[in-house]
Design an enzyme around this catalytic site. Structure first.
Site, PDB file in Angstrom:
ATOM      1  N   THR A  95       0.860  -1.195   0.000  1.00  0.00           N
ATOM      2  CA  THR A  95       0.000   0.000   0.000  1.00  0.00           C
ATOM      3  C   THR A  95       0.881   1.224   0.000  1.00  0.00           C
ATOM      4  O   THR A  95       1.888   1.255   0.713  1.00  0.00           O
ATOM      5  CB  THR A  95      -0.843   0.032   1.298  1.00  0.00           C
ATOM      6  OG1 THR A  95      -1.662  -1.135   1.311  1.00  0.00           O
ATOM      7  CG2 THR A  95      -1.705   1.271   1.385  1.00  0.00           C
TER       8      THR A  95
ATOM      9  N   ARG B 285     -13.206  -8.441  -1.109  1.00  0.00           N
ATOM     10  CA  ARG B 285     -12.334  -8.414   0.080  1.00  0.00           C
ATOM     11  C   ARG B 285     -11.826  -6.976   0.322  1.00  0.00           C
ATOM     12  O   ARG B 285     -11.417  -6.289  -0.601  1.00  0.00           O
ATOM     13  CB  ARG B 285     -11.148  -9.357  -0.139  1.00  0.00           C
ATOM     14  CG  ARG B 285     -10.137  -9.384   1.007  1.00  0.00           C
ATOM     15  CD  ARG B 285      -8.952  -8.460   0.732  1.00  0.00           C
ATOM     16  NE  ARG B 285      -7.918  -8.557   1.752  1.00  0.00           N
ATOM     17  CZ  ARG B 285      -6.926  -7.675   1.880  1.00  0.00           C
ATOM     18  NH1 ARG B 285      -6.826  -6.659   1.063  1.00  0.00           N
ATOM     19  NH2 ARG B 285      -6.032  -7.816   2.824  1.00  0.00           N
ATOM     20  N   VAL B 286     -11.856  -6.548   1.565  1.00  0.00           N
ATOM     21  CA  VAL B 286     -11.329  -5.220   1.913  1.00  0.00           C
ATOM     22  C   VAL B 286     -10.275  -5.400   2.993  1.00  0.00           C
ATOM     23  O   VAL B 286     -10.484  -6.147   3.949  1.00  0.00           O
ATOM     24  CB  VAL B 286     -12.471  -4.298   2.417  1.00  0.00           C
ATOM     25  CG1 VAL B 286     -11.906  -2.960   2.875  1.00  0.00           C
ATOM     26  CG2 VAL B 286     -13.511  -4.085   1.329  1.00  0.00           C
ATOM     27  N   GLY B 287      -9.149  -4.718   2.825  1.00  0.00           N
ATOM     28  CA  GLY B 287      -8.074  -4.810   3.812  1.00  0.00           C
ATOM     29  C   GLY B 287      -8.135  -3.665   4.812  1.00  0.00           C
ATOM     30  O   GLY B 287      -9.179  -3.032   5.004  1.00  0.00           O
ATOM     31  N   ASP B 288      -6.999  -3.399   5.436  1.00  0.00           N
ATOM     32  CA  ASP B 288      -6.936  -2.347   6.452  1.00  0.00           C
ATOM     33  C   ASP B 288      -6.861  -0.939   5.857  1.00  0.00           C
ATOM     34  O   ASP B 288      -7.221   0.042   6.519  1.00  0.00           O
ATOM     35  CB  ASP B 288      -5.678  -2.540   7.312  1.00  0.00           C
ATOM     36  CG  ASP B 288      -4.423  -2.429   6.445  1.00  0.00           C
ATOM     37  OD1 ASP B 288      -4.288  -3.240   5.494  1.00  0.00           O
ATOM     38  OD2 ASP B 288      -3.600  -1.524   6.661  1.00  0.00           O
TER      39      ASP B 288
ATOM     40  N   THR C 190       1.129  -0.748   6.327  1.00  0.00           N
ATOM     41  CA  THR C 190       1.111  -1.576   5.126  1.00  0.00           C
ATOM     42  C   THR C 190       1.480  -2.997   5.527  1.00  0.00           C
ATOM     43  O   THR C 190       2.186  -3.204   6.512  1.00  0.00           O
ATOM     44  CB  THR C 190       2.059  -1.016   4.033  1.00  0.00           C
ATOM     45  OG1 THR C 190       2.101  -1.931   2.934  1.00  0.00           O
ATOM     46  CG2 THR C 190       3.467  -0.795   4.543  1.00  0.00           C
ATOM     47  N   GLY C 191       0.965  -3.950   4.778  1.00  0.00           N
ATOM     48  CA  GLY C 191       1.205  -5.352   5.120  1.00  0.00           C
ATOM     49  C   GLY C 191      -0.100  -6.125   5.050  1.00  0.00           C
ATOM     50  O   GLY C 191      -1.025  -5.704   4.345  1.00  0.00           O
TER      51      GLY C 191
ATOM     52  N   GLY D 246      -3.487  -6.907   5.628  1.00  0.00           N
ATOM     53  CA  GLY D 246      -4.594  -6.129   6.184  1.00  0.00           C
ATOM     54  C   GLY D 246      -5.415  -6.880   7.204  1.00  0.00           C
ATOM     55  O   GLY D 246      -5.907  -6.298   8.175  1.00  0.00           O
TER      56      GLY D 246
HETATM   57  N1  ASP Z   1      -2.562  -3.634   3.663  1.00  0.00           N
HETATM   58  C1  ASP Z   1      -2.937  -3.932   2.317  1.00  0.00           C
HETATM   59  C2  ASP Z   1      -4.134  -4.842   2.318  1.00  0.00           C
HETATM   60  O1  ASP Z   1      -4.181  -5.764   3.109  1.00  0.00           O
HETATM   61  C3  ASP Z   1      -1.846  -4.539   1.501  1.00  0.00           C
HETATM   62  C4  ASP Z   1      -0.443  -4.069   1.791  1.00  0.00           C
HETATM   63  O2  ASP Z   1      -0.265  -2.969   2.314  1.00  0.00           O
HETATM   64  O3  ASP Z   1       0.516  -4.794   1.515  1.00  0.00           O
HETATM   65  O4  ASP Z   1      -4.983  -4.675   1.496  1.00  0.00           O
END
Ligand code: ASP
Length: 319
Positions: free
Chosen positions: A151, A179-182, A202-203, A205
């Site tokens: 992200t 699907r929705v992440g953080d 980021t990472g 979610g």
């Molecule tokens: N955090 C984002 C998600 O899970 C992906 C990412 O930042 O790597 O959608």
């Protein structure tokens, strides 16, 4: 007052440089983070954000984005939107609404059309090819479909002391449609309060949202912790809690900035970020976990050149 702008991953470099130029000429933190994120959304070779973003499991590009104003706590977000060229601008527009500040899917797309936001097919030929290659590998070699995501998250402090942050992502590669992440979730993917600081994450979610890690980091800065300690305490206590419960924790990185312009970072994986200030142009830093802290170094020229080459390789060599 001195300004600062910082963004997650090397892909933020051009956007952060643009935002820095704006802050240097008196722009607000809100305008700077929005333009910084837009620059990443617009560049098709940044494969996890905006145009050319990673497709979901149905080979559609579904995007999430958010914006938060640290002076007012105004917040806007969109999730699982297709065909919107700049999700971050739509999110910012929504942040001005008293009601309906977070729209998803078709509702967000309809709103974008009514408000005359630029619409376009966000699935590039390159991303389609990436999807085909990865689908074959998932079938043939049991590879995880979800590997590959990032992200862009940007935090800024402007010369009048206002803070803002914004995020944008295509989320997990081959994620389930819907699907929705953080990243678009207030407090998880981002949070800003100009009294204390701003943070983005980021990472994975699905993990970040369980710890509400951006809010937690800003809250800790509000308690008086410096940005490094605030982000590391949030990350560490979350990881400890999950491990205690017998759960695995995925990749998580947090980037934050305090109200006096100090930048902090915490991560449990290799991570890069970009920072620019009044007295220093945008520079890329490489971070790796080191015990409870991190090791940070300025990215060497060879690393930067290898990155430039890597993002331009044919999809067959990347995915
Ligand atoms: N955090 C984002 C998600 O899970 C992906 C990412 O930042 O790597 O959608």
């Amino acid at each position: 007052m001195s300004w600062v702008i910082a963004g997650t991953w090397r892909m933020a470099l051009e956007g952060v440089s643009k935002g820095a130029h704006m802050l240097a000429t008196g722009a607000s933190a809100g305008d700077a983070v929005t333009e910084a994120v837009r620059a990443v959304e617009d560049y098709p070779l940044y494969k996890s954000v905006g145009l050319g973003g990673l497709p979901n499991g149905a080979c559609q590009v579904e995007l999430d984005g958010a914006f938060m104003d640290g002076d007012t706590l105004d917040f806007g977000a969109v999730a699982a939107v297709k065909d919107v060229k700049n999700p971050v601008s739509l999110a910012r527009r929504l942040s001005t609404e008293r009601f309906n500040c977070f729209l998803v899917g078709a509702g967000a797309e309809d709103f974008a059309r009514v408000e005359l936001f630029e619409m376009c097919n966000m699935l590039t030929e390159r991303a389609k090819r990436a999807f085909e290659i990865r689908s074959r590998k998932v079938r043939e070699s049991n590879l995880s479909p979800y590997d590959g995501h990032d992200t862009v998250g940007v935090v800024a402090l402007d010369s009048s002391g206002s803070m803002a942050c914004a995020t944008s992502t295509s989320g997990l590669f081959m994620k389930r449609p819907g699907r929705v992440g953080d990243s678009p979730l207030c407090g998880s993917g981002l949070y800003a309060d100009s009294r204390f600081g701003a943070a983005v994450a980021t990472g994975l979610g699905e993990e970040i949202m369980k710890g509400v890690l951006s809010y937690e980091t800003v809250r800790s800065m509000g308690e008086g912790l410096d940005p490094d300690s605030a982000s590391r305490r949030s990350l560490k206590s979350f990881i400890d809690r999950r491990i205690q419960a017998g759960r695995r924790v995925g990749a998580i990185s947090i980037l934050c900035c305090s109200r006096d312009g100090r930048v902090g970072v915490a991560t449990n994986v290799e991570f890069s970020f970009v920072i620019a200030r009044r007295d220093s142009p945008a520079k890329v830093y490489l971070v790796s976990p080191d015990g409870d802290g991190v090791k940070i170094q300025e990215a060497p020229v060879e690393w930067l050149e290898a990155y430039e080459r890597r993002i331009k390789l044919p999809p067959e060599e990347v995915f």
